[in-house]
Design a protein around this motif. Structure first.
Motif, PDB file in Angstrom:
ATOM      1  N   THR A 112       0.836  -1.187   0.000  1.00 49.79           N
ATOM      2  CA  THR A 112       0.000   0.000   0.000  1.00 49.79           C
ATOM      3  C   THR A 112       0.878   1.246   0.000  1.00 49.79           C
ATOM      4  O   THR A 112       1.775   1.378   0.846  1.00 49.79           O
ATOM      5  CB  THR A 112      -0.923   0.028   1.230  1.00 49.79           C
ATOM      6  OG1 THR A 112      -1.724  -1.155   1.236  1.00 49.79           O
ATOM      7  CG2 THR A 112      -1.829   1.246   1.191  1.00 49.79           C
ATOM      8  N   GLU A 132      -4.480   6.451   0.463  1.00 47.54           N
ATOM      9  CA  GLU A 132      -3.886   5.123   0.357  1.00 47.54           C
ATOM     10  C   GLU A 132      -4.305   4.469  -0.956  1.00 47.54           C
ATOM     11  O   GLU A 132      -5.454   4.594  -1.375  1.00 47.54           O
ATOM     12  CB  GLU A 132      -4.299   4.250   1.538  1.00 47.54           C
ATOM     13  CG  GLU A 132      -3.772   4.744   2.876  1.00 47.54           C
ATOM     14  CD  GLU A 132      -4.019   3.745   3.988  1.00 47.54           C
ATOM     15  OE1 GLU A 132      -4.729   2.742   3.729  1.00 47.54           O
ATOM     16  OE2 GLU A 132      -3.525   3.949   5.095  1.00 47.54           O
ATOM     17  N   PRO A 192      -3.671   0.642  -2.878  1.00 46.82           N
ATOM     18  CA  PRO A 192      -3.037  -0.675  -2.961  1.00 46.82           C
ATOM     19  C   PRO A 192      -2.379  -0.862  -4.323  1.00 46.82           C
ATOM     20  O   PRO A 192      -2.930  -0.476  -5.356  1.00 46.82           O
ATOM     21  CB  PRO A 192      -4.204  -1.650  -2.757  1.00 46.82           C
ATOM     22  CG  PRO A 192      -5.415  -0.882  -3.164  1.00 46.82           C
ATOM     23  CD  PRO A 192      -5.144   0.550  -2.834  1.00 46.82           C
TER      24      PRO A 192
END
Length: 320
Positions: free
Chosen positions: A72, A91, A93
């Motif tokens: 992440t 954030e 991924p």
């Protein structure tokens, strides 16, 4: 043996008390952060940003491992020393194949060029990078080019790789115009973002290719196939410039590409740009004021509230 009804009430109480955003969770499937490398950082479309606007941020990362990498990336604004975060991090991924290199893009709201943005994907200092903001500048007009094709001759036009063209119209907010001499290899999301940006007031300039012809676009981009020298698409303008890339110098670029002609198109009806809520945007409204209602709505949606009434009701039911 605990009765079934009592077990259900107990479980409901526990779920209510633990409901909320999951933060600081360590994912078991994340790879070693030391195996990811940050290669390049590109702000905006020409390494400039616009204050009080949503800006594009492109990050080039590489997996140093011969095995797949997953983790992440956390983008956050910090104080000058980098010790404490301001607001919530962004954030994203990321999953990379063995030794794969990929561009990752963010949409960042920049208040001013004194903001300090940091990218982190681990706890070590090597996995924390300061992304210093470049200088602010006007909305650019860039030439879209293919990085995998033969390099074009140098010229006065600033260039932007078609592979990095955003897939969201929000990321195109700081772009004034694009110049096309070929049909870019864009699929659904990028074409949709281009069309929405053009309808909102963007500018597309079509110039001759190496064969001396204008590019002929496929059906998904047929809104660029008008035959007039200048025609309107929503609030935006598509203009045909009968020049090739080799024939464009700085003076020609200023007169044909970088100049907003004041004369309206004949028979065209001006389309008033609308905000997120469908309200007309005054032309003199810029910066935070234009986004204030959207940002207020986002703050309301992001506020964490516990269902206290349900919690109290479950506790009373449990005690009863």
């Amino acid at each position: 043996m605990i009765p079934t009804r009592q077990r259900c009430l107990t479980l409901l109480i526990l779920l209510s008390l633990t409901a909320g955003p999951a933060t600081n969770i360590v994912r078991a499937d994340e790879s070693d952060p030391a195996l990811l490398k940050l290669d390049e950082v590109r702000w905006g479309f020409d390494q400039t940003v616009q204050n009080g606007e949503f800006n594009l941020l492109s990050l080039k990362v590489t997996n140093l491992s011969p095995a797949p990498w997953s983790g992440t990336l956390r983008l956050c604004e910090r104080t000058g020393t980098g010790s404490s975060e301001l607001g919530l991090p962004l954030e994203q991924p990321v999953t990379l194949g063995p030794t794969e290199t990929r561009w990752i893009q963010y949409c960042v709201y920049v208040e001013d060029t004194f903001d300090n943005w940091w990218l982190a994907w681990g706890d070590a200092d090597q996995q924390l990078h300061s992304l210093q903001l470049p200088v602010s500048g006007p909305r650019p007009t860039v030439l879209i080019y293919d990085e995998d094709a033969v390099s074009a001759p140098p010229g006065p036009l600033r260039r932007f790789a078609e592979q990095l063209f955003p897939q969201s119209v929000t990321q195109l907010q700081c772009l004034r115009g694009i110049i096309l001499d070929h049909v870019p290899f864009w699929t659904g999301p990028r074409i949709r973002a281009l069309r929405e940006w053009l309808h909102a007031g963007g500018r597309v300039y079509l110039i001759h290719n190496a064969d001396g012809r204008y590019p002929q676009f496929p059906e998904s981009m047929d809104f660029l196939n008008g035959t007039q020298d200048r025609f309107r698409v929503g609030s935006g303008i598509v203009q045909r410039v009968p020049l090739s890339l080799k024939q464009i110098d700085m003076e020609t670029a200023r007169s044909e590409l970088f100049h907003d002609k004041a004369d309206p198109l004949e028979g065209a009806t001006a389309v008033v740009p609308l905000d997120f809520y469908g309200n007309a945007i005054p032309l003199n409204v810029v910066g935070y004021t234009r986004h204030e209602r959207v940002l207020h709505e986002l703050r309301t949606l992001a506020a964490f509230q516990r269902p206290w009434f349900l919690i109290y009701l479950c506790v009373l039911g449990y005690l009863f």
